[in-house]
Motif scaffolding. Sequence first.
Motif, mmCIF file in Angstrom:
data_model
loop_
_atom_site.group_PDB
_atom_site.id
_atom_site.type_symbol
_atom_site.label_atom_id
_atom_site.label_comp_id
_atom_site.label_asym_id
_atom_site.label_seq_id
_atom_site.Cartn_x
_atom_site.Cartn_y
_atom_site.Cartn_z
ATOM 1 N N GLU A 137 -8.198 -4.573 -1.615
ATOM 2 C CA GLU A 137 -9.298 -3.608 -1.567
ATOM 3 C C GLU A 137 -9.541 -3.085 -0.151
ATOM 4 O OE1 GLU A 137 -12.155 -1.044 -2.758
ATOM 5 O OE2 GLU A 137 -10.809 -2.218 -4.047
ATOM 6 N N TYR A 185 -7.588 -1.991 1.896
ATOM 7 C CA TYR A 185 -6.717 -0.869 2.241
ATOM 8 C C TYR A 185 -7.060 0.398 1.452
ATOM 9 C CZ TYR A 185 -3.999 -4.404 4.657
ATOM 10 O OH TYR A 185 -3.618 -5.406 5.500
ATOM 11 N N ARG A 186 -8.097 0.334 0.653
ATOM 12 C CA ARG A 186 -8.437 1.498 -0.155
ATOM 13 C C ARG A 186 -8.844 2.689 0.718
ATOM 14 N NH1 ARG A 186 -11.912 4.616 -2.876
ATOM 15 N NH2 ARG A 186 -11.439 5.001 -5.094
ATOM 16 N N SER A 187 -9.648 2.449 1.731
ATOM 17 C CA SER A 187 -10.104 3.547 2.579
ATOM 18 C C SER A 187 -8.926 4.198 3.311
ATOM 19 C CB SER A 187 -11.143 3.051 3.592
ATOM 20 O OG SER A 187 -10.597 2.050 4.435
ATOM 21 N N MET A 204 0.834 -1.201 0.000
ATOM 22 C CA MET A 204 0.000 0.000 0.000
ATOM 23 C C MET A 204 0.869 1.252 0.000
ATOM 24 S SD MET A 204 -2.302 1.788 2.877
ATOM 25 C CE MET A 204 -0.757 2.572 3.325
ATOM 26 N N MET A 260 -3.481 1.178 -7.108
ATOM 27 C CA MET A 260 -3.821 -0.065 -6.426
ATOM 28 C C MET A 260 -3.723 -1.254 -7.381
ATOM 29 S SD MET A 260 -7.051 1.005 -3.973
ATOM 30 C CE MET A 260 -7.282 -0.714 -3.443
ATOM 31 N N ILE A 269 -5.701 6.844 -7.301
ATOM 32 C CA ILE A 269 -5.629 5.790 -6.288
ATOM 33 C C ILE A 269 -5.935 4.415 -6.881
ATOM 34 C CG2 ILE A 269 -6.760 4.874 -4.213
ATOM 35 C CD1 ILE A 269 -6.901 7.727 -3.151
ATOM 36 N N ASP A 270 -7.039 4.288 -7.600
ATOM 37 C CA ASP A 270 -7.407 2.983 -8.154
ATOM 38 C C ASP A 270 -6.373 2.450 -9.145
ATOM 39 O OD1 ASP A 270 -9.684 2.630 -6.629
ATOM 40 O OD2 ASP A 270 -10.974 3.664 -8.064
#
Length: 252
Positions: free
Chosen positions: A79, A81-83, A40, A72, A68-69
Amino acid sequence: MKLKHLSASRIKTFYKCELEYFAKYDLGVEEGHTHPLTIMGKAYHKVFEDATSARMQDKEGQDPFELIDPAMQEYGVEEQYRSLLVDLTQNAIDWGYFRKVHQCHSVETEFSELLPDGTPVVGFIDRLDLLTGNRADIIDLKTQKRKFTESQLENNWQADIYNWALRRLMPDVTGVVDVSFWVVRHHVQRVTRTLDDAKRIEDVLLATAAEIRACTEPTFTTSALCNWCLYKNECPSRNENLKQRLKRKITK
């Protein structure tokens, strides 16, 4: 032991545990599973590298949240860790990461500078801002869980190497260099380095290089990080501890 080059991470590994350094850099023991938070962190750096590069060319620039996407996907970030990525991106923006982007000279500046004994010192500078008065601000993004202690900040290999290498790359930088660690889970932590500091650290780096090369019988040093060591299954300390624990169980 072998010494292909010096870097902040190699020096820290050597002084943390000589045996781990030997396993990683002499034997070439391959790393196993990379921690998801490390992955991340790489994606986070990519977001700000691309966003900063875009803003250097365009005042409006690129919305970092739109990056961001893709980051990633590129690094394979889970997914869940996206927040966290979104929150840490918002922190840097709120703290003014792009406020003085017009002062930015470069991002992801790679360096490989030679010590007087011919040893390369290598690394990357996340962001380099050149300021008036022949000064500079080096920004290093950190996604680590803990902030630096005062001791870790003042005695920081990364800051010292950045200061030394920058002055080799850009001799016109004769004023102070601020090394700003944007520890995005906490706050910005900053240290200042001078030209005299750079001269002093060169002698320290030379001595460190000589110490590593002269180490023919690496010793082990136990710590809370032993469980993540690449060489833990071969480590005499770990094996002895396992024997002692087993012995205690048998005698109970």
